[in-house]
Design a protein around this motif. Sequence first.
Motif, PDB file in Angstrom:
ATOM      1  N   VAL A   1      -4.218   7.609  -8.314  1.00 25.75           N
ATOM      2  CA  VAL A   1      -3.569   8.220  -9.481  1.00 25.75           C
ATOM      3  C   VAL A   1      -4.446   8.022 -10.717  1.00 25.75           C
ATOM      4  O   VAL A   1      -4.688   8.969 -11.497  1.00 25.75           O
ATOM      5  CB  VAL A   1      -2.170   7.618  -9.701  1.00 25.75           C
ATOM      6  CG1 VAL A   1      -1.577   8.117 -11.023  1.00 25.75           C
ATOM      7  CG2 VAL A   1      -1.237   7.959  -8.537  1.00 25.75           C
ATOM      8  N   ALA A   2      -4.933   6.778 -10.905  1.00 31.07           N
ATOM      9  CA  ALA A   2      -5.802   6.491 -12.059  1.00 31.07           C
ATOM     10  C   ALA A   2      -7.086   7.302 -11.990  1.00 31.07           C
ATOM     11  O   ALA A   2      -7.585   7.810 -13.010  1.00 31.07           O
ATOM     12  CB  ALA A   2      -6.119   4.993 -12.101  1.00 31.07           C
ATOM     13  N   THR A   3      -7.630   7.446 -10.790  1.00 29.40           N
ATOM     14  CA  THR A   3      -8.864   8.218 -10.621  1.00 29.40           C
ATOM     15  C   THR A   3      -8.640   9.700 -10.929  1.00 29.40           C
ATOM     16  O   THR A   3      -9.493  10.364 -11.536  1.00 29.40           O
ATOM     17  CB  THR A   3      -9.399   8.058  -9.181  1.00 29.40           C
ATOM     18  OG1 THR A   3      -9.641   6.674  -8.926  1.00 29.40           O
ATOM     19  CG2 THR A   3     -10.693   8.828  -8.992  1.00 29.40           C
ATOM     20  N   ALA A   4      -7.497  10.234 -10.520  1.00 30.47           N
ATOM     21  CA  ALA A   4      -7.181  11.638 -10.812  1.00 30.47           C
ATOM     22  C   ALA A   4      -7.084  11.862 -12.320  1.00 30.47           C
ATOM     23  O   ALA A   4      -7.602  12.864 -12.850  1.00 30.47           O
ATOM     24  CB  ALA A   4      -5.866  12.027 -10.132  1.00 30.47           C
ATOM     25  N   VAL A   5      -6.445  10.926 -13.018  1.00 30.72           N
ATOM     26  CA  VAL A   5      -6.342  11.032 -14.480  1.00 30.72           C
ATOM     27  C   VAL A   5      -7.729  10.967 -15.104  1.00 30.72           C
ATOM     28  O   VAL A   5      -8.073  11.756 -16.008  1.00 30.72           O
ATOM     29  CB  VAL A   5      -5.437   9.914 -15.038  1.00 30.72           C
ATOM     30  CG1 VAL A   5      -5.481   9.903 -16.567  1.00 30.72           C
ATOM     31  CG2 VAL A   5      -4.007  10.091 -14.548  1.00 30.72           C
TER      32      VAL A   5
ATOM     33  N   PHE B   1       0.660  -3.614   3.152  1.00 31.49           N
ATOM     34  CA  PHE B   1       1.373  -2.697   2.254  1.00 31.49           C
ATOM     35  C   PHE B   1       0.830  -2.800   0.830  1.00 31.49           C
ATOM     36  O   PHE B   1       0.627  -1.779   0.154  1.00 31.49           O
ATOM     37  CB  PHE B   1       2.867  -3.013   2.277  1.00 31.49           C
ATOM     38  CG  PHE B   1       3.681  -2.158   1.333  1.00 31.49           C
ATOM     39  CD1 PHE B   1       4.033  -0.868   1.680  1.00 31.49           C
ATOM     40  CD2 PHE B   1       4.067  -2.639   0.089  1.00 31.49           C
ATOM     41  CE1 PHE B   1       4.772  -0.073   0.814  1.00 31.49           C
ATOM     42  CE2 PHE B   1       4.799  -1.854  -0.781  1.00 31.49           C
ATOM     43  CZ  PHE B   1       5.145  -0.565  -0.417  1.00 31.49           C
ATOM     44  N   GLN B   2       0.586  -4.020   0.351  1.00 28.06           N
ATOM     45  CA  GLN B   2       0.076  -4.203  -1.014  1.00 28.06           C
ATOM     46  C   GLN B   2      -1.310  -3.592  -1.173  1.00 28.06           C
ATOM     47  O   GLN B   2      -1.639  -3.034  -2.221  1.00 28.06           O
ATOM     48  CB  GLN B   2       0.063  -5.691  -1.376  1.00 28.06           C
ATOM     49  CG  GLN B   2       1.434  -6.293  -1.615  1.00 28.06           C
ATOM     50  CD  GLN B   2       2.144  -5.658  -2.789  1.00 28.06           C
ATOM     51  OE1 GLN B   2       1.532  -5.132  -3.715  1.00 28.06           O
ATOM     52  NE2 GLN B   2       3.475  -5.691  -2.750  1.00 28.06           N
ATOM     53  N   HIS B   3      -2.147  -3.708  -0.144  1.00 25.98           N
ATOM     54  CA  HIS B   3      -3.454  -3.056  -0.186  1.00 25.98           C
ATOM     55  C   HIS B   3      -3.285  -1.550  -0.387  1.00 25.98           C
ATOM     56  O   HIS B   3      -3.946  -0.938  -1.235  1.00 25.98           O
ATOM     57  CB  HIS B   3      -4.204  -3.319   1.126  1.00 25.98           C
ATOM     58  CG  HIS B   3      -5.157  -4.467   1.067  1.00 25.98           C
ATOM     59  ND1 HIS B   3      -6.434  -4.362   0.581  1.00 25.98           N
ATOM     60  CD2 HIS B   3      -5.012  -5.760   1.422  1.00 25.98           C
ATOM     61  CE1 HIS B   3      -7.041  -5.528   0.646  1.00 25.98           C
ATOM     62  NE2 HIS B   3      -6.194  -6.404   1.164  1.00 25.98           N
ATOM     63  N   LEU B   4      -2.408  -0.949   0.397  1.00 27.01           N
ATOM     64  CA  LEU B   4      -2.216   0.500   0.322  1.00 27.01           C
ATOM     65  C   LEU B   4      -1.574   0.925  -0.993  1.00 27.01           C
ATOM     66  O   LEU B   4      -1.924   1.959  -1.569  1.00 27.01           O
ATOM     67  CB  LEU B   4      -1.355   0.961   1.496  1.00 27.01           C
ATOM     68  CG  LEU B   4      -2.027   0.914   2.863  1.00 27.01           C
ATOM     69  CD1 LEU B   4      -1.004   1.153   3.964  1.00 27.01           C
ATOM     70  CD2 LEU B   4      -3.140   1.939   2.950  1.00 27.01           C
ATOM     71  N   LEU B   5      -0.632   0.118  -1.477  1.00 30.05           N
ATOM     72  CA  LEU B   5       0.054   0.469  -2.716  1.00 30.05           C
ATOM     73  C   LEU B   5      -0.905   0.459  -3.900  1.00 30.05           C
ATOM     74  O   LEU B   5      -0.877   1.361  -4.745  1.00 30.05           O
ATOM     75  CB  LEU B   5       1.207  -0.512  -2.962  1.00 30.05           C
ATOM     76  CG  LEU B   5       2.176  -0.144  -4.094  1.00 30.05           C
ATOM     77  CD1 LEU B   5       2.879   1.171  -3.787  1.00 30.05           C
ATOM     78  CD2 LEU B   5       3.190  -1.264  -4.304  1.00 30.05           C
ATOM     79  N   THR B   6      -1.770  -0.560  -3.960  1.00 26.36           N
ATOM     80  CA  THR B   6      -2.739  -0.603  -5.062  1.00 26.36           C
ATOM     81  C   THR B   6      -3.756   0.530  -4.925  1.00 26.36           C
ATOM     82  O   THR B   6      -4.242   1.060  -5.920  1.00 26.36           O
ATOM     83  CB  THR B   6      -3.467  -1.961  -5.117  1.00 26.36           C
ATOM     84  OG1 THR B   6      -4.078  -2.239  -3.850  1.00 26.36           O
ATOM     85  CG2 THR B   6      -2.515  -3.084  -5.453  1.00 26.36           C
ATOM     86  N   ASP B   7      -4.059   0.913  -3.687  1.00 20.83           N
ATOM     87  CA  ASP B   7      -4.975   2.031  -3.496  1.00 20.83           C
ATOM     88  C   ASP B   7      -4.338   3.344  -3.942  1.00 20.83           C
ATOM     89  O   ASP B   7      -5.007   4.222  -4.488  1.00 20.83           O
ATOM     90  CB  ASP B   7      -5.376   2.115  -2.022  1.00 20.83           C
ATOM     91  CG  ASP B   7      -6.732   2.773  -1.848  1.00 20.83           C
ATOM     92  OD1 ASP B   7      -7.532   2.752  -2.797  1.00 20.83           O
ATOM     93  OD2 ASP B   7      -6.988   3.313  -0.764  1.00 20.83           O
ATOM     94  N   LEU B   8      -3.031   3.477  -3.717  1.00 19.09           N
ATOM     95  CA  LEU B   8      -2.324   4.668  -4.197  1.00 19.09           C
ATOM     96  C   LEU B   8      -2.387   4.736  -5.718  1.00 19.09           C
ATOM     97  O   LEU B   8      -2.651   5.800  -6.300  1.00 19.09           O
ATOM     98  CB  LEU B   8      -0.871   4.626  -3.729  1.00 19.09           C
ATOM     99  CG  LEU B   8       0.028   5.794  -4.159  1.00 19.09           C
ATOM    100  CD1 LEU B   8      -0.527   7.132  -3.676  1.00 19.09           C
ATOM    101  CD2 LEU B   8       1.446   5.579  -3.641  1.00 19.09           C
ATOM    102  N   PHE B   9      -2.166   3.595  -6.358  1.00 22.60           N
ATOM    103  CA  PHE B   9      -2.290   3.540  -7.814  1.00 22.60           C
ATOM    104  C   PHE B   9      -3.714   3.889  -8.243  1.00 22.60           C
ATOM    105  O   PHE B   9      -3.934   4.564  -9.254  1.00 22.60           O
ATOM    106  CB  PHE B   9      -1.909   2.146  -8.319  1.00 22.60           C
ATOM    107  CG  PHE B   9      -2.143   1.942  -9.783  1.00 22.60           C
ATOM    108  CD1 PHE B   9      -1.296   2.499 -10.725  1.00 22.60           C
ATOM    109  CD2 PHE B   9      -3.234   1.199 -10.233  1.00 22.60           C
ATOM    110  CE1 PHE B   9      -1.521   2.323 -12.083  1.00 22.60           C
ATOM    111  CE2 PHE B   9      -3.471   1.011 -11.582  1.00 22.60           C
ATOM    112  CZ  PHE B   9      -2.603   1.576 -12.510  1.00 22.60           C
ATOM    113  N   ALA B  10      -4.690   3.426  -7.447  1.00 22.96           N
ATOM    114  CA  ALA B  10      -6.092   3.708  -7.772  1.00 22.96           C
ATOM    115  C   ALA B  10      -6.370   5.213  -7.753  1.00 22.96           C
ATOM    116  O   ALA B  10      -7.078   5.743  -8.622  1.00 22.96           O
ATOM    117  CB  ALA B  10      -7.004   2.992  -6.776  1.00 22.96           C
TER     118      ALA B  10
END
Length: 314
Positions: free
Chosen positions: A171-175, A160-169
């Motif tokens: 979002v940051a990449t889209a910005v 889950f933590q792997h996926l959650l940090t990837d989701l954040f990644a």
Amino acid sequence: MHDHDHDHAGGHSHAIGADADRRWLIGALSLILAFMAGEVVVGLIARSLALLSDAAHMLTDAAAIVLALIAMRLAARPAKGNFTYGLRRVEILSAQLNGVTLWALAIVFVVEAIDRFRNPPDVSGGLVLATAVVGIGVNALATWCVSRADRRSLNVEGAFQHLLTDLFAFVATAVAGAIVLFTGWARADAVATLLVALSMAWAGWGLLRDSWRVFLEAAPRGLDVAAIDGDLHAVDGVVDVHDLHVWEVTSGFPNLSAHLLLASDQDCHARREQIAALLAERYGIQHTTLQVDHAQASLIDPAELRGPRTQTPH
């Protein structure tokens, strides 16, 4: 009088919802593998480190889920031979490996991001933004799938933590893609990568900390050993409590052992059952090994119980 017994009450869970967890993890794995292949291609075309770091992170997401599935299968094997707890702690090894992987990736991306910040390449902001937006949707769905599994298991929590940090990644990449597209500032890609690396390091630290607590046999997080000791002393008829140990075999599998001394007029068996029920109800500890003796019995020299020793002639 001795009452040295184990209490293994029914209704506890060693392998937490294993079949249901496997279905959710396999669903998330399918989503990740399908999207990752396309992201690598787009990342190379767009020359975006943020997208390539996302793809690499998604590869580790897939590996983390596969590892979690393997660990889940091994942990479900029954205890046999010298493995009296079975292979339940394999789940903790899996969580620890996930933590180490997140830290290793964080270091690699920090080094590469610093280099790109000094020498930024031309980045296609439009491609980065479009891919990241799709990635947010795919990763959000995969993260939701894993969140449906039982996250009390450090094994599932690692995935889950792997996926959650990837989701954040994503979002940051889209910005970052939007900034590059509308302002032309290519260094935004490197900044996004640094933020992603920090989130990886934070998630990795949490997994390493919690898995080491299990390996060092510390009391499970949320259990107050001093409070347990106080409650045991407060039981009617208990004179003393010592050799109190509380540890965790694997996620959701706390154990307790203790030696209790009772007043001479107490029923050792009845008090043991009362204390086992108290520990299960108040602290969720279903596995207890309680040695219960009358207080005066502890004052007898064990050597006397074995009888006189034969002296060896000189």
